[in-house]
Design a protein around this motif. Sequence first.
Motif, mmCIF file in Angstrom:
data_model
loop_
_atom_site.group_PDB
_atom_site.id
_atom_site.type_symbol
_atom_site.label_atom_id
_atom_site.label_comp_id
_atom_site.label_asym_id
_atom_site.label_seq_id
_atom_site.Cartn_x
_atom_site.Cartn_y
_atom_site.Cartn_z
ATOM 1 N N ALA B 141 0.886 -1.367 0.028
ATOM 2 C CA ALA B 141 -0.031 -0.048 -0.052
ATOM 3 C C ALA B 141 0.783 1.316 -0.004
ATOM 4 C CB ALA B 141 -1.009 0.132 1.242
ATOM 5 N N PHE B 142 1.910 1.186 0.606
ATOM 6 C CA PHE B 142 2.912 2.650 0.855
ATOM 7 C C PHE B 142 3.562 2.582 -0.412
ATOM 8 C CE2 PHE B 142 7.396 3.805 1.740
ATOM 9 C CZ PHE B 142 6.917 5.422 2.090
ATOM 10 N N VAL B 143 4.140 1.586 -1.269
ATOM 11 C CA VAL B 143 4.910 1.766 -2.309
ATOM 12 C C VAL B 143 3.976 1.972 -3.564
ATOM 13 C CG1 VAL B 143 6.761 0.574 -1.521
ATOM 14 C CG2 VAL B 143 5.158 -0.350 -2.904
ATOM 15 N N ARG B 144 2.981 1.774 -3.645
ATOM 16 C CA ARG B 144 2.048 2.022 -4.594
ATOM 17 C C ARG B 144 0.772 3.172 -4.424
ATOM 18 N NH1 ARG B 144 0.162 -4.038 -4.979
ATOM 19 N NH2 ARG B 144 -1.794 -3.564 -4.294
ATOM 20 N N GLY B 145 1.033 3.667 -3.142
ATOM 21 C CA GLY B 145 -0.021 4.764 -2.604
ATOM 22 C C GLY B 145 -1.292 4.245 -2.700
ATOM 23 N N ASP B 146 -1.639 3.002 -2.119
ATOM 24 C CA ASP B 146 -2.938 2.439 -2.369
ATOM 25 C C ASP B 146 -3.585 2.519 -1.085
ATOM 26 O OD1 ASP B 146 -5.187 0.846 -2.756
ATOM 27 O OD2 ASP B 146 -3.962 -0.713 -3.851
ATOM 28 N N ALA B 147 -4.414 3.616 -0.863
ATOM 29 C CA ALA B 147 -5.229 3.873 0.138
ATOM 30 C C ALA B 147 -6.221 2.545 0.589
ATOM 31 C CB ALA B 147 -6.119 4.930 0.366
ATOM 32 N N GLU B 148 -6.829 2.067 -0.406
ATOM 33 C CA GLU B 148 -7.857 1.161 -0.407
ATOM 34 C C GLU B 148 -7.312 -0.212 0.312
ATOM 35 O OE1 GLU B 148 -11.033 1.701 -0.791
ATOM 36 O OE2 GLU B 148 -10.350 3.475 -1.373
ATOM 37 N N LEU B 149 -5.983 -0.617 -0.110
ATOM 38 C CA LEU B 149 -5.430 -1.686 0.394
ATOM 39 C C LEU B 149 -4.891 -1.406 1.993
ATOM 40 C CD1 LEU B 149 -4.120 -4.486 -0.190
ATOM 41 C CD2 LEU B 149 -2.060 -3.340 -0.985
ATOM 42 N N ALA B 150 -4.548 -0.114 2.185
ATOM 43 C CA ALA B 150 -4.279 0.275 3.559
ATOM 44 C C ALA B 150 -5.349 -0.004 4.329
ATOM 45 C CB ALA B 150 -3.482 1.695 3.825
ATOM 46 N N ILE B 151 -6.599 0.418 4.051
ATOM 47 C CA ILE B 151 -7.720 0.389 4.770
ATOM 48 C C ILE B 151 -8.099 -1.326 5.007
ATOM 49 C CG2 ILE B 151 -10.293 0.638 4.670
ATOM 50 C CD1 ILE B 151 -9.722 3.367 3.071
ATOM 51 N N LYS B 152 -7.795 -2.110 4.301
ATOM 52 C CA LYS B 152 -8.133 -3.463 4.362
ATOM 53 C C LYS B 152 -7.254 -3.854 5.475
ATOM 54 C CE LYS B 152 -7.767 -7.787 1.674
ATOM 55 N NZ LYS B 152 -6.416 -8.385 1.850
ATOM 56 N N VAL B 153 -5.906 -3.416 5.298
ATOM 57 C CA VAL B 153 -5.017 -3.800 6.464
ATOM 58 C C VAL B 153 -5.484 -3.528 8.000
ATOM 59 C CG1 VAL B 153 -2.700 -3.622 7.394
ATOM 60 C CG2 VAL B 153 -2.929 -3.805 5.178
ATOM 61 N N CYS B 154 -5.915 -2.222 8.052
ATOM 62 C CA CYS B 154 -6.517 -1.812 9.386
ATOM 63 C C CYS B 154 -7.868 -2.650 9.844
ATOM 64 C CB CYS B 154 -7.086 -0.306 9.162
ATOM 65 S SG CYS B 154 -5.647 0.813 8.802
ATOM 66 N N LYS B 155 -8.396 -2.813 8.580
ATOM 67 C CA LYS B 155 -9.653 -3.895 9.187
ATOM 68 C C LYS B 155 -9.176 -5.419 9.661
ATOM 69 C CE LYS B 155 -13.027 -1.520 6.532
ATOM 70 N NZ LYS B 155 -13.873 -1.273 5.105
ATOM 71 N N GLU B 156 -7.967 -5.843 9.132
ATOM 72 C CA GLU B 156 -7.582 -7.240 9.313
ATOM 73 C C GLU B 156 -7.081 -7.235 10.850
ATOM 74 O OE1 GLU B 156 -6.358 -8.596 5.049
ATOM 75 O OE2 GLU B 156 -4.796 -7.487 6.115
ATOM 76 N N ASP B 157 -6.695 -6.073 11.416
ATOM 77 C CA ASP B 157 -6.296 -6.158 12.677
ATOM 78 C C ASP B 157 -6.930 -6.612 13.820
ATOM 79 O OD1 ASP B 157 -3.972 -5.496 14.453
ATOM 80 O OD2 ASP B 157 -5.005 -3.698 15.202
ATOM 81 N N ALA B 158 -8.403 -6.462 13.597
ATOM 82 C CA ALA B 158 -9.513 -6.936 14.392
ATOM 83 C C ALA B 158 -9.461 -8.341 14.599
ATOM 84 C CB ALA B 158 -10.749 -6.501 14.244
#
Lengths: 229, 229
Positions: B141-158
């Motif tokens: 997500a960082f190297v591609r600047g992909d906010a959607e993927l980053a949001i997915k990561v945040c959700k997986e934390d639960a």
Amino acid sequence: MEREHFSRHFDEELNEIRNKLLEMGGKVEQMISDAMKSLVDRDSDLARRLIATDHQINHLELEIDEKCLQVLARRQPAARDLRFITLALKIVTDLERIGDQCTSVAKRVVELNEEPPLKPYIDLPRMSAAAGTMVKEALDAFVRGDAELAIKVCKEDAFVDGLNDQIQRELLTFMMEDPSSITRAMKLLYISKYMERIADHATNVAEMVIFMVKGKDIRHTAPPSGEIA
Amino acid sequence: MEREHFSRHFDEELNEIRNKLLEMGGKVEQMISDAMKSLVDRDSDLARRLIATDHQINHLELEIDEKCLQVLARRQPAARDLRFITLALKIVTDLERIGDQCTSVAKRVVELNEEPPLKPYIDLPRMSAAAGTMVKEALDAFVRGDAELAIKVCKEDAFVDGLNDQIQRELLTFMMEDPSSITRAMKLLYISKYMERIADHATNVAEMVIFMVKGKDIRHTAPPSGEIA
């Protein structure tokens, strides 16, 4: 004249970052001390107030991050100032996570206070006091550019680690002798771990300060408990 | 022409930071997977090799930090590039600490392998797989600047937090029913905590990426498990 005005204003901006970091550090030190006080005094209200104030720390992190980015973009600082600002960016992250650890302590305290006390606390307050001092000194070392003080912080980490090991052993004995103590002992073990982690964050900050001052990175190169400088 | 040369070279430097971060991320993902493999296979040699390679991660951290400082000093980037570089500076710290967590897992594995196994591991490998994926996705997500993927990561934390809670409860039951299992169960509890912490680091990275892309900070503002975007 232009130039003088520019650099005076720049100094003010660096000072603002410095002061905000100290303000954040002061709040975090208070959290460390309140977290331990809420444990020792069995004061769930204090623990809850602490949990409720964590958002202030989070807010300060965002504010300092933003200020650092602004200064980097507008002033394009070089050399020492650049190192100072990039380090400030890293240090706020450590401070914010120390705040998180304090919140975790407070949560365990609220749970512990619902059961009878397991034992008097002697080493945990010593650990907390040492960790709080380390955080204060690491920040002072940063704002004053004081490598000697930062080296002192790194050395203190071994003391906190030692206390944590001792607490872990003692609580393990409690658990084995009386299984009914397990849930409470576990919570105390976690509190000890959180405190150890706070000291680790302070050590991380101190190591980065030594790098900033000496231009030499001691992170990951120092022998575990030997000479650092 | 001059300018074109300048900006081409600048892009190369940003790419170098990007690639070094991905290299570091790849090594860290391997460590997460090796740490769990060493637990499941009771492979102390693998655990020891993992501990011995942690210095590579530390070295990469210093290298990327230095490169970022150089680019900041020489290129004086603005806006988006500035955010990218300051974020890279923060992300390496998270990656380095994930490496530390893997080393901690490996140390507990070596100790655990000196005693008979306590139970088959089912949830810990699931936790480790999820945490590894989160680290990979956060960096992508960082190297591609992909906010959607980053949001997915945040959700997986639960999901990882849920597994950790479940493991903690299960091991606590083991400890209460059979005090002779306490020392082993404690080590497994710590391993579960380390994995949870790795997922937290990935989440921190993902939150910062969302900030970088959307210019809006969701750190500390998102509801615990609600909508983030």
